[in-house]
Design an enzyme around this catalytic site. Sequence first.
Site, mmCIF file in Angstrom:
data_model
loop_
_atom_site.group_PDB
_atom_site.id
_atom_site.type_symbol
_atom_site.label_atom_id
_atom_site.label_comp_id
_atom_site.label_asym_id
_atom_site.label_seq_id
_atom_site.Cartn_x
_atom_site.Cartn_y
_atom_site.Cartn_z
ATOM 1 N N GLY A 96 95.136 56.139 73.976
ATOM 2 C CA GLY A 96 96.262 56.124 75.113
ATOM 3 C C GLY A 96 96.716 54.434 74.917
ATOM 4 N N CYS A 97 97.544 53.807 75.343
ATOM 5 C CA CYS A 97 98.185 52.879 74.804
ATOM 6 C C CYS A 97 97.467 51.528 75.616
ATOM 7 C CB CYS A 97 99.395 52.894 75.851
ATOM 8 S SG CYS A 97 100.620 51.205 74.898
ATOM 9 N N GLN A 98 96.647 51.629 76.589
ATOM 10 C CA GLN A 98 95.760 50.915 77.092
ATOM 11 C C GLN A 98 94.545 50.885 76.551
ATOM 12 O OE1 GLN A 98 97.065 48.915 80.332
ATOM 13 N NE2 GLN A 98 99.285 49.540 80.293
#
Lengths: 414, 145
Positions: free
Chosen positions: B51-53
């Site tokens: 995921g990005c985070q």
Amino acid sequence: MSGNLATTGVFDVEAVRKDFPILQREMNGQPLCFLDTAASSQKPLPVLQAMDNYYRQHHANVHRGVYQLSQEATDMFEAARKAVQRFIGAREEHEVIFTRGTTESINLVASSFGSAFLKPGDEVLITWMEHHSNIVPWQLICERTGATLRVVPISDEGELDMDALGQYLQGPVKILALTHVSNTLGTINPIREIVKMAHQYGIPVLVDGAQAVPHSPVNVSELDVDFYAFSGHKMYGPTGIGILFGKTAWLEKMPPYHGGGEMISRVTFEKTTYNELPFKFEAGTPDIAGSVGLHAAIEYLQGIGLNNIAEHENELLKYGTELLREIPGLRLIGNASNKAGLLSFVVEGTHPYDIGTLLDKMGIAVRTGHHCTEPIMDRFGIPGTVRASFGMYTTKAELDRLAAGIKRAVKLLL
Amino acid sequence: MESINQIQDAIIEEFSFFGDWLEKYEYIIELGKDLPLIDEQYKTEDYLVRGCQSKVWLHANLEDGKVVFKADSDAVITKGIIALLIRVLSGHSPQEILDADLYFLDKIGLKEHLSPTRANGLVSMLKQMKLYALAFQKQLTGKNE
């Protein structure tokens, strides 16, 4: 309205807030506490009204029509250019090029300057605190031309290593590209000093000014920068419009970026000659309404006074820094001595995503993650940060809510 | 064994007792904290759903024709939601998982966590769960032929 601020010279944040309709909204049953202005600022009424009025009364395509309405639209578009020129202290109107935003401005220079001036063995210099949009365009052009990308390191406080910069500049560097203000660390770089250093070696400097222009006065002639890029939407203007300032001497030597209408002088199938500056770099129908909105945003900023805004945000920074330092386990990322209005942090034992999610439930809008600066996260060995960033409409009461919200979130999480 | 929809309905009923967001998130955070969801050996790049985070690790086994999922995350709220997803999907046949319509997240007010813009890895994880199911389904039908 805020008009009285300019005349009285007194900054009143409550009066300013009344100009921003969105700040009346509620989020999850709480008054919206918007602390993500570094990502995009909210828009004051005069900007909304100017764009509405443009579409209602003056819209036609620019620079083409022989008819009155087209002339009106053209006049408004070019008046916006003039306003930008004055706002940033550019010497010439044609040094102001309209783009879609900072990212496109940097891509324009990387691609156009790069294809004209970069060859194998050359170096492009950036810094460790750049936004991805001031990294990737240079990587792309380096790949295409065989040039090498070099990165100036930063300290644990988040400040640029000026000694290293001095050394790197002695290499075969063709351009230095760096940010004015770091969107993740808040660090304000000493641009005037850096430009002087680079110019000693005849190296041009591009500055990413996206986080600087909305927060304090910027004069590109005094800074003596060769290129300066910024976005409308971070300075209380609309999305979709941005600016590239470039010195005439460089812009004239650079080939066009995009081809199309508006940017040509004469087209035949054998050869096309290009239009003069700034139109050479403005292919296609521009964002006319965006330029009108940007013009209104500039007038609004000037009405409030950028010095007033800078002072207000500095006070918030001091206040917020003290509040957050009191929270056990909280570590501020970015402690430069010269810092802009944002607070990036991690809390021991918690993930930024969890803190951001819980703050949202309390009506507090913050940014979480790597903020498009993954190298900074790697540098500090963290997955991301929570970032609270301020604008002219941010209040101390909102920072109180932030601090209380963080404490509440941490209590839930630990 | 309850069907996927029976489990979803049970979760929806449990969540209906929560008075506000606070109670809901307290529960999710507890789920996230309580469950040791995955063996450390699977917390590697190979099993990472990016995921990005927040990071999500996912691993799946086929046991007696049923898919058993194990997953984990570095963010505790993401981990809590993963616990719910696993409770719903794990232990069912590949075909049941492929056919599953996950309506419970919307009903309990957590749909926002599955928005692609949240970049928490959950969307990619769900996609990966279905891909595992698809691969196991092919394995099973291959054997039957």
